[in-house]
Design a protein around this motif. Structure first.
Motif, short mmCIF file in Angstrom:
data_model
loop_
_atom_site.label_atom_id
_atom_site.label_comp_id
_atom_site.label_asym_id
_atom_site.label_seq_id
_atom_site.Cartn_x
_atom_site.Cartn_y
_atom_site.Cartn_z
N PRO A 41 -10.01 44.27 -15.97
CA PRO A 41 -11.26 43.89 -16.14
C PRO A 41 -11.25 43.65 -17.18
N VAL A 42 -11.63 44.71 -18.25
CA VAL A 42 -11.97 45.02 -19.46
C VAL A 42 -11.49 44.25 -20.44
N ASP A 43 -10.83 43.91 -20.04
CA ASP A 43 -9.69 42.62 -21.26
C ASP A 43 -11.20 41.53 -20.71
N PRO A 125 -0.12 51.14 -16.08
CA PRO A 125 -0.73 52.29 -16.97
C PRO A 125 -2.37 52.25 -16.87
N LEU A 126 -3.14 50.97 -16.82
CA LEU A 126 -4.74 51.32 -17.00
C LEU A 126 -4.82 51.62 -15.86
N PRO A 127 -4.78 50.75 -14.56
CA PRO A 127 -5.52 51.06 -13.25
C PRO A 127 -4.93 53.03 -12.65
N ALA A 151 -11.24 48.99 -2.34
CA ALA A 151 -9.97 49.51 -2.04
C ALA A 151 -8.38 48.26 -2.09
N ALA A 152 -9.02 46.60 -2.24
CA ALA A 152 -7.87 45.79 -2.56
C ALA A 152 -7.72 46.02 -3.51
N GLY A 153 -8.52 46.20 -4.55
CA GLY A 153 -8.71 46.27 -5.96
C GLY A 153 -7.32 47.14 -6.77
N ALA A 154 -7.20 46.65 -8.32
CA ALA A 154 -6.26 47.25 -9.61
C ALA A 154 -6.25 48.52 -8.95
N VAL A 155 -7.21 48.58 -8.99
CA VAL A 155 -7.55 50.43 -9.15
C VAL A 155 -7.14 51.49 -7.93
N GLY A 156 -8.71 50.75 -6.85
CA GLY A 156 -8.58 50.52 -5.59
C GLY A 156 -7.09 51.12 -4.23
N GLY A 157 -6.83 49.90 -4.75
CA GLY A 157 -5.20 49.67 -3.85
C GLY A 157 -4.51 50.86 -4.56
N LEU A 173 -13.77 50.66 2.10
CA LEU A 173 -14.29 49.11 1.89
C LEU A 173 -14.09 48.25 1.35
N VAL A 174 -14.22 47.11 1.81
CA VAL A 174 -13.24 46.25 1.28
C VAL A 174 -14.31 44.89 1.12
N SER A 175 -14.33 43.76 0.37
CA SER A 175 -15.13 43.05 0.42
C SER A 175 -14.84 41.80 1.72
N ALA A 178 -9.17 39.63 5.06
CA ALA A 178 -8.05 38.97 4.67
C ALA A 178 -7.27 40.64 3.92
N GLN A 179 -8.61 40.97 3.44
CA GLN A 179 -8.33 42.80 2.54
C GLN A 179 -7.82 43.76 3.30
N LEU A 180 -8.34 43.02 5.17
CA LEU A 180 -8.17 44.87 5.50
C LEU A 180 -6.81 44.90 6.03
N THR A 209 -15.13 52.16 -6.91
CA THR A 209 -14.55 51.18 -8.01
C THR A 209 -15.47 50.77 -8.49
N PHE A 210 -16.50 49.57 -7.84
CA PHE A 210 -16.90 48.62 -8.06
C PHE A 210 -18.36 48.72 -8.58
N GLY A 211 -19.55 50.34 -7.67
CA GLY A 211 -20.91 50.62 -7.86
C GLY A 211 -20.90 50.36 -6.67
N SER A 226 -17.66 57.88 -9.63
CA SER A 226 -17.11 56.20 -9.90
C SER A 226 -17.01 55.48 -11.23
N ILE A 227 -15.87 54.39 -11.62
CA ILE A 227 -15.69 54.41 -12.90
C ILE A 227 -16.63 52.98 -13.03
N ALA A 228 -16.69 52.73 -12.14
CA ALA A 228 -18.15 51.43 -12.58
C ALA A 228 -18.43 51.88 -13.60
N THR A 229 -18.97 51.37 -14.87
CA THR A 229 -19.07 52.25 -15.96
C THR A 229 -20.19 50.77 -16.17
N GLN A 230 -20.35 50.15 -15.92
CA GLN A 230 -21.54 48.73 -16.32
C GLN A 230 -22.46 48.97 -15.24
N GLN A 248 -14.32 58.00 -17.29
CA GLN A 248 -14.00 56.75 -18.33
C GLN A 248 -12.61 57.58 -18.83
N VAL A 249 -11.57 56.61 -18.08
CA VAL A 249 -9.24 56.56 -18.36
C VAL A 249 -9.47 56.82 -19.37
N ARG A 250 -8.58 57.85 -20.20
CA ARG A 250 -7.31 58.08 -21.00
C ARG A 250 -6.43 57.88 -21.51
#
Ligand SMILES: NC(=O)c1ccc[n+]([C@@H]2O[C@H](COP(=O)([O-])OP(=O)(O)OC[C@H]3O[C@@H](n4cnc5c(N)ncnc54)[C@H](OP(=O)(O)O)[C@@H]3O)[C@@H](O)[C@H]2O)c1
Length: 301
Positions: A41-43, A125-127, A151-157, A173-175, A178-180, A209-211, A226-230, A248-250
């Motif tokens: 997502p950052v890209d 590496p990033l997630p 939890a279904a996202g890259a970091v969450g999974g 918690l998913v959106s 189908a992700q359950l 992971t999403f605020g 939270s990792i949802a900086t924005q 914030q990831v290092r």
């Protein structure tokens, strides 16, 4: 060598394949011939110009992660010929990974997992570091209850799987309905799309992971990351003695080595939605933007 450059902010049409001289590794660095990278997502936000202050100057090379082969080395830590994977903090350093050759400090790389391909390794590496470092901050241990929001996202999974590997009990918690099943297969004990169904004050730790800011779910004296900086800061929960952070990831060689070991032990499933060759980088971004991903979008060099 080929690079993916942006000279302006905008839609995927601003992504341009260009030629540039190969970088030279400094002391402590290696030169990596990149086999694959992936989109995060950052890209997407950087390409659009949505990051604001702290964005590297234009023109810039995008990309935070890579897997490849060491072809030049100025450190004894990683010799020529080693299969490596790594994360470059592109926003902090301006060092993007969408290039045939990338000079990286050894401290941002580790030997790649043996059990998966370099294309799969390039999606971790990033997630993976975000999940690992945030679980460390949350101090998630065996027997504890963790809620992962998104939890279904890259970091969450990856957070679900890494927490299960530590022996924690994980809810999700998913959106989308189908992700359950997806998150249950990754190790979640219970999953919902309905935030109103989440139990109150039940979790030792919450990984958001999403605020979502489902702060009622964390137990008194618990931890909420939270990792949802924005999305901004987590509301102050000090009244209930809950510790909060926006993590914030290092860059983190030892975290990568830990991820490789966990992958090689079969405790983490790596999910790749699709693979695109570098010349189709615009199509890869368009796929990323369409959403409903079942894993990461990989860029193959
Ligand atoms: N702070 C850091 O260092 C750091 C590091 C890495 C990532 N991040 C940020 O963390 C976020 C997640 O990254 P990622 O790579 O995991 O992204 P991702 O793969 O897109 O995952 C985000 C997940 O959150 C879910 N979600 C979004 N809104 C939701 C809602 N209202 N209810 C339930 N689920 C919802 C998404 O569901 P859908 O499938 O429905 O879209 C998706 O599964 C991004 O904003 C990224 O920029 C921050």
């Amino acid at each position: 060598m080929r690079i993916v450059r942006i000279e302006h902010f905008g839609d995927p049409g601003v992504l341009t394949l260009a030629e540039a001289p190969a970088p030279r590794p400094l002391d402590g660095e290696v030169l990596v011939r990149v086999v694959a990278s992936a989109i995060n997502p950052v890209d997407d936000k950087t390409r659009e110009g949505a990051i604001g202050a702290g964005t590297p100057p234009l023109p810039m090379i995008l990309g935070w992660e890579l897997a490849g082969i060491v072809v030049g080395s100025r450190t004894s830590a990683l010799p020529v010929g080693e299969r490596v994977f790594g994360m470059s903090h592109q926003l902090g350093t301006g060092r993007g990974t969408w290039a045939d050759l990338v000079a990286m400090p050894a401290g941002a790389l580790a030997v790649a997992p043996l059990a998966i391909s370099l294309v799969e390794a390039a999606t971790l590496p990033l997630p993976g570091l975000t999940a690992l470092q945030t679980l460390d901050w949350l101090d998630v241990r065996a027997g504890q209850r963790l809620l992962v929001a998104g939890a279904a996202g890259a970091v969450g999974g990856l957070a679900v799987q890494l927490a299960r590997a530590r022996g924690a009990r994980v809810d999700a918690l998913v959106s989308k309905p189908a992700q359950l099943e997806v998150v249950k297969e990754l190790g979640a004990e219970w999953a919902t799309t309905d935030r109103a169904a989440l139990p109150a004050a039940a979790y030792d730790a919450v990984f958001d992971t999403f605020g979502a800011f489902v702060t009622d779910t964390v137990a008194d004296r618990g931890r909420y990351a939270s990792i949802a900086t924005q999305a901004g800061p987590v509301p102050d929960l000090s009244r209930r003695a809950v510790s909060t952070t926006v993590n914030q990831v290092r860059e983190d060689a030892s975290g990568l080595a830990e991820l490789a070991q966990i992958v090689d032990a079969g405790q983490v499933k790596v999910r790749v939605d699709s693979e695109y060759s570098l010349r189709d980088v615009r199509k890869a971004h368009e796929r990323f933007l369409r959403g409903r991903l079942t894993g990461k979008v990989a860029l193959v060099f």
